[in-house]
Design an enzyme around this catalytic site. Structure first.
Site, short mmCIF file in Angstrom:
data_model
loop_
_atom_site.label_atom_id
_atom_site.label_comp_id
_atom_site.label_asym_id
_atom_site.label_seq_id
_atom_site.Cartn_x
_atom_site.Cartn_y
_atom_site.Cartn_z
N GLU A 154 17.76 15.47 51.27
CA GLU A 154 17.52 14.09 51.70
C GLU A 154 18.11 13.92 53.09
O GLU A 154 19.30 14.23 53.28
CB GLU A 154 18.15 13.10 50.72
N ARG B 20 26.92 23.71 41.12
CA ARG B 20 27.17 23.38 42.52
C ARG B 20 28.32 24.22 43.06
O ARG B 20 29.12 24.78 42.30
CB ARG B 20 27.54 21.90 42.67
N LYS C 27 28.16 13.56 50.30
CA LYS C 27 27.71 13.01 51.58
C LYS C 27 28.28 11.62 51.81
O LYS C 27 28.54 11.22 52.95
CB LYS C 27 26.18 12.97 51.63
#
Length: 549
Positions: free
Chosen positions: A31, A256, A266
């Protein structure tokens, strides 16, 4: 580099064996709401190298379905980071390019009685959704006719309703044990300017609806994503099945990459930047790829770190020292050696003629015989590290002290005869004599001189600023802060030390931005890409961290 066998490659091997697909096709779908970080590098590593392992294709696809936080700055940075890593995509796509198709597929679901327009507010939807132990309740708008839903959905598209007043929801199962299947929203009303679509749309598909459609349209065979999407997989498959795609992409999940003493969110990274706690997204203390690049890390070291950290389905916290080990191992073999004095004391060689200069050959890299040597200039005055002198030396101190001898690397053995101090009592200058018969050789009388220190000619040194970096956070697991505290409470006040008036070997004046060196005995450093007089320390020379070969 080739990806080592792991549970994902085992899945693909089995799929190929069973004739699932003739060609593997993967994607990386960031994104564009921030800069990529080293956790993103794991997703890139997996998807890119798996595609290459099987002779397949790898797409970069921007997940730009949320215009509120997205920006062309982030779009450009993402492609730049991918290309820097060497993970060049076979195609670049944008989720927003599929908005028309997403809309048509939503209309199809409405016609099939599998989606409906809901007037519940966000709070009401949460209340109706139920809990992990209690089933949800059906929306009072769930049984609207297809005709009414089609009319309302078109009017949503045409901008007749306020933001957030209505959603389009998939009609699945409000009693499902998986909360993601309890009639999830698949479209919402948001009036926001889109970086590619402009103001064409005021409704936007949600990720869980748009992503499987994008995968299917692009021919993705394996949609590999992080573990938090595992509970979303049934919704991914519901979308693919009920729209009727054939062939159907598969979603599979991996753990992750979490690293000690830093954050990967983020949202947190953005907060650090926007509140000025760091010097931008590319601050060398940040775990962003642009920050690591500016600090001096290499793509190969980052990918080696990801490979060593492992690809599994269990979340873990990887020691940041493993990353440091990987870059240190690479630079030990590759980085040219240079002498740099970061905290200088002037040394005057009293028995060396004023104005005289001579050169000594010094190895560019002792572990690489083909690296050759370079010439360094020796003069009457030079600089040494302040820590290489002790007026009252501790036990076993083998550097310079009053009355003691030490070798200046590649040059003469010198003896300290006098210590000159400034008005504040600090050591300002050392008066020494050199044994001029010991040009990189042993004393004729056989005496032993154990210590060797680096130095820089005062007449030929170039001035520089040097940045020393430590962990950004003092807490090892920043994702698990103690109750009652905030992650910002653990920012390390010693994460950055600026050293001014450092004295560097003359050749470093011509160093190019991004060029890496070992400053002898001091660590590995990189010429800063923004400030021409600055070097960033990448990593220290040694660490206690051990890695199995």
């Amino acid at each position: 580099m080739e990806i080592a066998p792991n549970f994902l490659t085992e899945i693909i091997d089995e799929d190929l064996k069973n004739g699932f697909s003739a060609r593997i096709h993967t994607r990386f779908p960031p994104e564009p709401n921030g800069y990529l970080h080293i956790g993103s590098a794991k997703a890139i590593f997996i998807n890119y190298f798996i595609a290459k392992k099987y002779g397949g294709l790898f797409n970069l696809r921007y997940d730009d379905t949320n215009p509120v936080k997205e920006d062309t700055e982030f779009v450009e940075s993402i492609e730049e980071d991918l290309r820097w890593l060497g993970a060049n995509p076979d195609g670049i796509f944008y989720g927003s390019d599929y908005f028309d198709q997403c809309y048509e597929y939503a209309v199809q679901l409405i016609r099939d009685g599998k989606a409906y327009v809901c007037d519940l507010t966000a709070d009401e939807m949460r209340e109706y959704r139920g809990t992990l132990t209690q089933p949800g309740r059906e929306s009072p708008y769930r049984n609207r006719s297809a005709e009414e839903n089609l009319d309302l959905f078109e009017r949503m598209k045409n901008g007749e309703f306020p933001d957030g007043s209505r959603t389009l929801r998939a009609k699945i199962d409000m009693a499902s044990p998986n909360l993601n299947l309890r009639d999830p929203a698949i479209y919402r009303i948001v009036r926001a300017h889109h970086h590619r679509q402009g103001d064409k749309w005021c409704i936007y598909p949600l990720y869980d609806f748009a992503h499987p459609i994008q995968d299917a349209i692009e021919g993705i065979t394996h949609s590999m994503c992080s573990l938090e999407f595992e509970n979303h997989r049934p919704l991914y498959e519901w979308v693919v099945d009920n729209i009727g795609f054939d062939p159907k992409p598969k979603q599979r999940e991996f753990a992750r990459l979490n690293i000690t003493n830093t954050v990967m969110s983020k949202r947190y990274l953005r907060e650090l930047v926007e509140t000025g706690r760091v010097d931008g997204w590319d601050d060398p203390r940040m775990p962003t790829l642009c920050g690591l690049r500016r600090r001096g890390y290499t793509p190969s070291a980052i990918f080696e770190f990801v490979q060593r950290a492992g690809i599994a389905k269990t979340n873990s916290l990887v020691d940041q020292k493993l990353l440091e080990y990987c870059i240190r191992e690479e630079l030990n073999a590759a980085a040219p050696r240079r002498m740099a004095v970061l905290d200088p004391i002037r040394v005057v060689i009293e028995n060396y003629p004023e104005g005289k200069e001579e050169t000594f050959a010094v190895a560019n890299n002792p572990v690489d015989a083909e690296a050759g040597t370079r010439e360094v200039v020796f003069t009457r005055e030079c600089y040494i590290e302040r820590t290489d002198f002790a007026e009252v030396p501790p036990p076993k101190f083998q550097r310079l002290k009053p009355g003691g001898e030490v070798r200046l690397m590649g040059a003469y053995i010198v003896k300290c005869n006098e210590v000159v101090k400034d008005a504040d009592g600090n050591v300002a200058e050392l008066r020494c004599t050199a044994d001029l018969e010991t040009a990189n050789g042993m004393p004729a009388d056989g005496r032993k001189v154990r210590g060797t220190i680096h130095w820089v000619s005062a007449a030929h040194a170039c001035d520089a600023r040097v940045m020393l970096y430590e962990n950004l956070f003092t807490l090892e697991d920043v994702n698990a802060v103690p109750e009652g505290t905030n992650y910002l409470d653990y920012l390390n006040p010693a994460s950055l030390t600026e050293l001014h008036h450092c004295k560097l070997e003359a050749s470093l004046a011509d160093a190019k931005p991004g060029e890496r060196f070992q400053f002898v005995r001091m660590g590995y450093f990189c010429k800063d890409s923004k400030n021409p007089d600055t070097f960033n320390r990448i990593v220290t020379l040694k660490d206690s961290f051990k890695v199995e070969k």
